[in-house]
Write an enzyme that holds these catalytic residues in place. Structure first.
Site, mmCIF file in Angstrom:
data_model
loop_
_atom_site.group_PDB
_atom_site.id
_atom_site.type_symbol
_atom_site.label_atom_id
_atom_site.label_comp_id
_atom_site.label_asym_id
_atom_site.label_seq_id
_atom_site.Cartn_x
_atom_site.Cartn_y
_atom_site.Cartn_z
ATOM 1 N N GLU A 95 0.831 -1.211 0.000
ATOM 2 C CA GLU A 95 0.000 0.000 0.000
ATOM 3 C C GLU A 95 0.861 1.255 0.000
ATOM 4 O O GLU A 95 1.956 1.264 0.544
ATOM 5 C CB GLU A 95 -0.862 0.025 1.278
ATOM 6 C CG GLU A 95 -1.878 -1.073 1.329
ATOM 7 C CD GLU A 95 -2.602 -1.147 2.676
ATOM 8 O OE1 GLU A 95 -2.689 -0.124 3.372
ATOM 9 O OE2 GLU A 95 -3.068 -2.246 3.004
ATOM 10 N N CYS A 108 3.377 8.260 1.190
ATOM 11 C CA CYS A 108 3.789 7.331 2.241
ATOM 12 C C CYS A 108 3.981 5.972 1.567
ATOM 13 O O CYS A 108 3.044 5.451 0.951
ATOM 14 C CB CYS A 108 2.691 7.273 3.296
ATOM 15 S SG CYS A 108 2.974 6.014 4.554
ATOM 16 N N CYS A 115 5.283 -7.452 7.675
ATOM 17 C CA CYS A 115 6.262 -6.961 8.653
ATOM 18 C C CYS A 115 6.420 -8.021 9.731
ATOM 19 O O CYS A 115 5.469 -8.736 10.047
ATOM 20 C CB CYS A 115 5.750 -5.663 9.274
ATOM 21 S SG CYS A 115 6.925 -4.896 10.423
ATOM 22 N N CYS A 119 4.336 -5.345 16.357
ATOM 23 C CA CYS A 119 3.727 -4.313 17.219
ATOM 24 C C CYS A 119 2.233 -4.638 17.379
ATOM 25 O O CYS A 119 1.542 -4.931 16.402
ATOM 26 C CB CYS A 119 3.923 -2.928 16.607
ATOM 27 S SG CYS A 119 5.658 -2.477 16.462
ATOM 28 N N CYS A 122 -0.722 -2.783 15.302
ATOM 29 C CA CYS A 122 -0.502 -2.506 13.875
ATOM 30 C C CYS A 122 -1.067 -3.607 12.976
ATOM 31 O O CYS A 122 -0.858 -4.788 13.216
ATOM 32 C CB CYS A 122 0.996 -2.354 13.628
ATOM 33 S SG CYS A 122 1.386 -1.979 11.920
ATOM 34 N N GLY A 162 5.793 -2.373 6.644
ATOM 35 C CA GLY A 162 7.173 -2.849 6.758
ATOM 36 C C GLY A 162 8.046 -2.003 7.665
ATOM 37 O O GLY A 162 7.680 -0.901 8.057
ATOM 38 N N SER A 194 10.964 6.006 9.060
ATOM 39 C CA SER A 194 10.389 5.722 10.374
ATOM 40 C C SER A 194 10.786 4.318 10.809
ATOM 41 O O SER A 194 10.726 3.373 10.023
ATOM 42 C CB SER A 194 8.859 5.836 10.266
ATOM 43 O OG SER A 194 8.265 5.584 11.510
ATOM 44 N N HIS A 219 6.119 5.365 21.348
ATOM 45 C CA HIS A 219 4.840 4.825 21.832
ATOM 46 C C HIS A 219 4.768 4.457 23.302
ATOM 47 O O HIS A 219 3.761 3.885 23.750
ATOM 48 C CB HIS A 219 4.407 3.603 21.007
ATOM 49 C CG HIS A 219 4.328 3.829 19.522
ATOM 50 N ND1 HIS A 219 3.944 5.019 18.968
ATOM 51 C CD2 HIS A 219 4.592 3.013 18.476
ATOM 52 C CE1 HIS A 219 3.967 4.923 17.646
ATOM 53 N NE2 HIS A 219 4.367 3.732 17.331
ATOM 54 N N ASN A 296 -5.401 4.391 15.271
ATOM 55 C CA ASN A 296 -6.353 3.955 14.265
ATOM 56 C C ASN A 296 -6.766 2.553 14.662
ATOM 57 O O ASN A 296 -5.940 1.638 14.629
ATOM 58 C CB ASN A 296 -5.636 3.877 12.913
ATOM 59 C CG ASN A 296 -6.087 4.958 11.984
ATOM 60 O OD1 ASN A 296 -7.278 5.111 11.741
ATOM 61 N ND2 ASN A 296 -5.124 5.704 11.470
ATOM 62 N N CYS A 337 -2.159 2.209 7.450
ATOM 63 C CA CYS A 337 -1.564 1.205 6.573
ATOM 64 C C CYS A 337 -1.801 -0.245 6.971
ATOM 65 O O CYS A 337 -1.968 -0.567 8.110
ATOM 66 C CB CYS A 337 -0.079 1.470 6.463
ATOM 67 S SG CYS A 337 0.282 1.914 4.794
HETATM 68 N N1 SAH Z 1 8.008 0.052 10.876
HETATM 69 C C1 SAH Z 1 8.144 1.462 10.884
HETATM 70 C C2 SAH Z 1 7.300 2.186 9.847
HETATM 71 C C3 SAH Z 1 5.885 1.726 9.617
HETATM 72 S S1 SAH Z 1 4.625 2.165 10.759
HETATM 73 C C4 SAH Z 1 7.871 2.001 12.278
HETATM 74 O O1 SAH Z 1 7.544 1.229 13.161
HETATM 75 O O2 SAH Z 1 8.049 3.192 12.496
HETATM 76 C C5 SAH Z 1 4.414 3.884 10.664
HETATM 77 C C6 SAH Z 1 3.885 4.483 11.944
HETATM 78 O O3 SAH Z 1 2.483 4.157 12.157
HETATM 79 C C7 SAH Z 1 4.616 3.979 13.173
HETATM 80 O O4 SAH Z 1 4.837 5.040 14.066
HETATM 81 C C8 SAH Z 1 3.625 2.986 13.727
HETATM 82 O O5 SAH Z 1 3.899 2.681 15.052
HETATM 83 C C9 SAH Z 1 2.298 3.679 13.476
HETATM 84 N N2 SAH Z 1 1.121 2.808 13.509
HETATM 85 C C10 SAH Z 1 1.017 1.519 13.134
HETATM 86 N N3 SAH Z 1 -0.238 1.065 13.323
HETATM 87 C C11 SAH Z 1 -0.953 2.096 13.816
HETATM 88 C C12 SAH Z 1 -2.315 2.259 14.214
HETATM 89 N N4 SAH Z 1 -3.186 1.255 14.144
HETATM 90 N N5 SAH Z 1 -2.711 3.470 14.667
HETATM 91 C C13 SAH Z 1 -1.830 4.503 14.735
HETATM 92 N N6 SAH Z 1 -0.538 4.409 14.375
HETATM 93 C C14 SAH Z 1 -0.088 3.219 13.928
#
Ligand code: SAH
Length: 349
Positions: A95, A108, A115, A119, A122, A162, A194, A219, A296, A337
């Site tokens: 995406e 983006c 991935c 986390c 995510c 990713g 990031s 976070h 989100n 994403c």
């Molecule tokens: N792997 C990298 C980049 C991808 S995620 C990273 O961890 O930074 C991009 C950002 O979106 C990160 O800060 C991630 O923690 C956040 N993110 C992922 N899922 C999310 C969600 N459901 N709501 C809000 N932020 C989210």
């Protein structure tokens, strides 16, 4: 004809690499400049108007050229944000999100198919990692979006599916390619990478001499909380991560940005904001910025969005920490994403 696997992925080659291949093929050097220009506009074969047929045939024998194909496209009625689901040449999905800001268009992009960082909040990590993206596939997302919109993309954020630093070599190669003056020529100062915090790779990145902006997905304000939501914290503690950030700043003079997703009942209390300010002041002796992101919601995770966003921000500000709340774009198209790819996969199973 050679199969695609034996052919060279032309869009992953640097200008210098392409030039030496072209010379090896017995062609004049200036052809490399022409071809590099065309492929960075997403043009190949008979679209390369000043390349003779005989050379185009030779190119097709040696190289393959494939752009991510638009499988699905959602356009926000609120703000024009576009979410792309792209299909890669092997049928995998990724995406990208196109956003319009006053200072220009931002894309983006994804860095991996899936991935493996795990986390808890995510969507991108729910099905694990399938494979790394090649430099051409990162670049290709930008080229395909520029072709589709007819607009120039001036800023790139690596915040899609990713973990860019888990695909380190390809990410570095992409950063050099995208900023190439003969190619897309997007300045590295307009690119954010990031990461969830791969400390060894942050140290490596500091030595690359690339003036990108580094964003850290923090976070949490302590190891207990961070380990609960981000497994990477079991490998590198929050203290190790923040020390690496400080070292990164000392080496590059680039300000670091911290991402902080607010999750109800996990990391969003006023005391939490206090602890966050304290730990940042202890380890970061340089200008820094906290970007607060309301969660989100992803239904599989069971985690909820916080109602305490403004209080959390105000507490940080009152303690002298620069903080903003990320503006939500594309609210009507679920622009966070990993969710479209997941839907597409479910439909094909
Ligand atoms: N792997 C990298 C980049 C991808 S995620 C990273 O961890 O930074 C991009 C950002 O979106 C990160 O800060 C991630 O923690 C956040 N993110 C992922 N899922 C999310 C969600 N459901 N709501 C809000 N932020 C989210």
């Amino acid at each position: 004809m050679n199969s695609i696997l034996e052919k060279i992925d032309i869009l992953s080659l640097s200008y210098e690499e392409l030039e030496s291949k072209i010379i090896e093929m017995g062609e004049p050097k200036f052809r490399a400049k022409q071809i590099f220009g065309w492929i960075n506009k997403g043009m190949w074969d008979d679209e390369m108007k000043n390349i003779p047929l005989s050379l185009r045939n030779k190119l097709n024998e040696v190289f393959f050229f494939a752009l991510p194909k638009i499988e699905r496209k959602l356009v926000s009625k609120i703000d024009g944000t576009i979410k792309y689901l792209f299909k890669l040449h092997d049928g995998e999905f990724i995406e990208s999100v196109f956003m319009k800001y006053e200072h220009g268009n931002t894309l983006c992009i994804s860095s991996q198919v899936g991935c493996r960082m795990g986390c808890k909040f995510c969507a991108s990590t729910l099905l694990g990692r399938v494979r790394n993206l090649h430099p051409s596939e990162m670049l290709g997302q930008i080229i395909s979006a520029e072709k589709d919109t007819g607009e120039r993309i001036s800023n790139v954020v690596m915040m899609g599916i990713g973990e860019p630093l888990d695909n380190y070599d390809n990410t570095i190669k992409f950063l050099r390619l995208v900023s190439s003056v003969n190619g897309l020529n997007i300045g590295l100062r307009h690119i954010s990478v990031s990461t969830c915090g791969l400390v060894d790779r942050i140290n490596d990145l500091a030595n690359e001499g690339l003036p990108i902006t580094l964003s850290i997905s923090l976070h949490a304000y302590d190891n207990d909380t961070r380990s609960q939501i981000m497994p990477i914290n079991n490998k590198y503690s929050i203290e190790q991560l923040l020390c690496a950030c400080q070292k990164y700043f000392e080496k590059t003079s680039r300000r670091i940005s911290f991402e902080y997703t607010l999750i109800a009942g996990k990391n969003d209390t006023e005391e939490g904001a206090q602890s966050l300010a304290k730990i940042l002041k202890k380890y970061i002796h340089s200008p820094c910025h906290v970007n607060l992101i309301p969660l989100n919601e992803v239904k599989e995770t069971g985690l909820g969005t916080s109602k305490n966003v403004t209080n959390f921000k105000n507490k940080l500000l009152s303690l002298g920490i620069n903080a903003t709340v990320r503006r939500k774009l594309g609210a009507d198209i679920n622009a966070s994403c990993g969710q479209l790819r997941r839907q597409a996969k479910e439909e094909t199973i």
